[in-house]
Write a protein that holds these residues in place. Structure first.
Motif, PDB file in Angstrom:
ATOM      1  N   ARG A 157     -21.176  -1.373 -82.107  1.00 58.06           N
ATOM      2  CA  ARG A 157     -22.085  -2.515 -82.215  1.00 58.06           C
ATOM      3  C   ARG A 157     -21.719  -3.440 -83.362  1.00 58.06           C
ATOM      4  N   ARG A 158     -21.237  -2.871 -84.440  1.00 60.41           N
ATOM      5  CA  ARG A 158     -20.870  -3.718 -85.577  1.00 60.41           C
ATOM      6  C   ARG A 158     -19.711  -4.634 -85.216  1.00 60.41           C
ATOM      7  N   LEU A 160     -18.902  -5.637 -82.181  1.00 57.94           N
ATOM      8  CA  LEU A 160     -19.403  -6.625 -81.231  1.00 57.94           C
ATOM      9  C   LEU A 160     -20.176  -7.727 -81.944  1.00 57.94           C
ATOM     10  N   ALA A 161     -20.985  -7.343 -82.939  1.00 61.06           N
ATOM     11  CA  ALA A 161     -21.716  -8.348 -83.710  1.00 61.06           C
ATOM     12  C   ALA A 161     -20.753  -9.230 -84.494  1.00 61.06           C
ATOM     13  N   GLY A 164     -19.166 -11.701 -82.138  1.00 61.77           N
ATOM     14  CA  GLY A 164     -20.136 -12.738 -81.789  1.00 61.77           C
ATOM     15  C   GLY A 164     -20.352 -13.731 -82.914  1.00 61.77           C
ATOM     16  N   LEU A 165     -20.502 -13.238 -84.144  1.00 59.23           N
ATOM     17  CA  LEU A 165     -20.700 -14.123 -85.291  1.00 59.23           C
ATOM     18  C   LEU A 165     -19.477 -14.988 -85.544  1.00 59.23           C
ATOM     19  N   GLY A 319     -18.924 -12.632 -90.005  1.00 60.39           N
ATOM     20  CA  GLY A 319     -18.426 -11.881 -88.860  1.00 60.39           C
ATOM     21  C   GLY A 319     -17.110 -11.197 -89.142  1.00 60.39           C
TER      22      GLY A 319
END
Length: 327
Positions: A157-158, A160-161, A164-165, A319
């Motif tokens: 998840r990190r 992916l975040a 995205g950022l 990000g």
């Protein structure tokens, strides 16, 4: 573009210890980051003086080539001198490196220093130095995604975040910059730089195992030599030799600055910083590079900017920092 490094040998520089060691490493990282940040500025100045992407890339590579040839020759001489005396001279490898590995290193120069650099230079003809630097800066997110796709690494998840950022920041800056231009080429410029970042990401992915086998300095020298060959093939396929001399003298000065001040010198400084203070601290310091490029572009090139530019920059940096923490 800057080269990834895998420190695996002692640096010739004598490093201090304790507090002074930390200060020395931080200083190297800061100065190296600043010199890298100047790259987009001098490319823009060279374009304004009449150069184009093909010519500027060729000049940059030709000017840096003698240095990397000399470095590689020195490293090979040291390797040969370190061979055991018991090995017969007719059985000792002349280069000290396996031929297939050398060919791989030379070939990877196509992705990392020829194709990525050419696409980056081409994109800079259509977008600001600020947007170019930020788009290129997101390559660690690409590396994480490619490692998941091709190497089976975890995409949590990190990460992916972080991805995205990173691209939310680029999108925010792109949306604002497209309002500043009327030629409609902003999207094409971003696409070219995005492709440059993708090419460089593949280079990073495939370069690491080769560097671990032969050493980072040997690999970098070979990759630069190979990329120069590709750049020359490209140039003489589309241009004539006389074009190399049909530019203003200041273009040669910019080419020399790009070759050494913005490429060779900071690459060794960043490598030394990694050896001295570690990759994590060096990465954190390097994250201010896009901000430096933005400030220099505003002050020197007088590029327009807005709060959306700074917000996009900040979001993308957060990000990329998340990606760095996971690797």
């Amino acid at each position: 573009m800057s080269s990834p490094t895998v420190p695996n040998e002692a640096s010739p520089v004598t490093r201090p210890t304790g507090t002074s060691k930390l200060s020395w490493g931080v200083t190297l990282a800061i100065v190296g980051t600043f010199l890298f940040a100047l790259k987009s500025i001098f490319i823009k100045l060279a374009f304004a003086a009449g150069a184009d992407a093909t010519l500027l890339l060729t000049l940059r590579m030709l000017m840096a080539l003698p240095f990397y040839v000399a470095v590689f020759a020195t490293l090979m001489r040291r390797r040969n001198n370190s061979l055991p005396n018991s090995v017969p001279s007719d059985q000792a490898p002349k280069s000290g490196l396996p031929i297939p590995i050398m060919v791989r290193a030379l070939s990877l120069g196509f992705l990392g220093y020829y194709l990525a650099s050419y696409l980056d230079l081409s994109g800079l003809q259509y977008i600001s130095a600020q947007l170019e630097r930020l788009t290129l800066f997101t390559y660690p997110a690409m590396v994480a995604a490619l490692a998941w796709m091709f190497l089976g690494e975890t995409l949590n998840r990190r990460i992916l975040a972080a991805i995205g950022l990173s691209y939310a920041g680029v999108w925010l800056m792109y949306g604002q910059e497209s309002q500043f231009t009327t030629d409609g080429n902003t999207a094409w410029g971003v696409f070219l730089v995005f492709a440059a970042a993708l090419s460089y990401s593949f280079y990073v992915l495939f370069a690491k195992p080769v560097m671990q086998q032969i050493g980072s300095r040997e690999f970098t020298s070979l990759a630069m030599i190979g990329s120069t060959a590709f750049a020359l093939i490209h140039f003489f396929w589309f241009r004539s030799a006389s074009d190399l001399f049909a530019v203003q003298p200041v273009v040669y000065a910019y080419g020399l600055i790009l070759a050494f001040v913005c490429t060779v010198i900071p690459s060794f400084m960043i490598n030394e910083a990694i050896l001295t203070i570690g990759a994590t601290r060096t990465t954190v310091i390097g994250s201010v590079g896009p901000v430096l490029t933005m400030l220099l572009a505003i002050l020197i090139l007088h590029e327009p900017s807005s709060w959306q530019h700074f917000a996009g920059m900040g979001i993308a940096i957060v990000g990329v920092s998340l990606v760095a923490k996971t690797r």
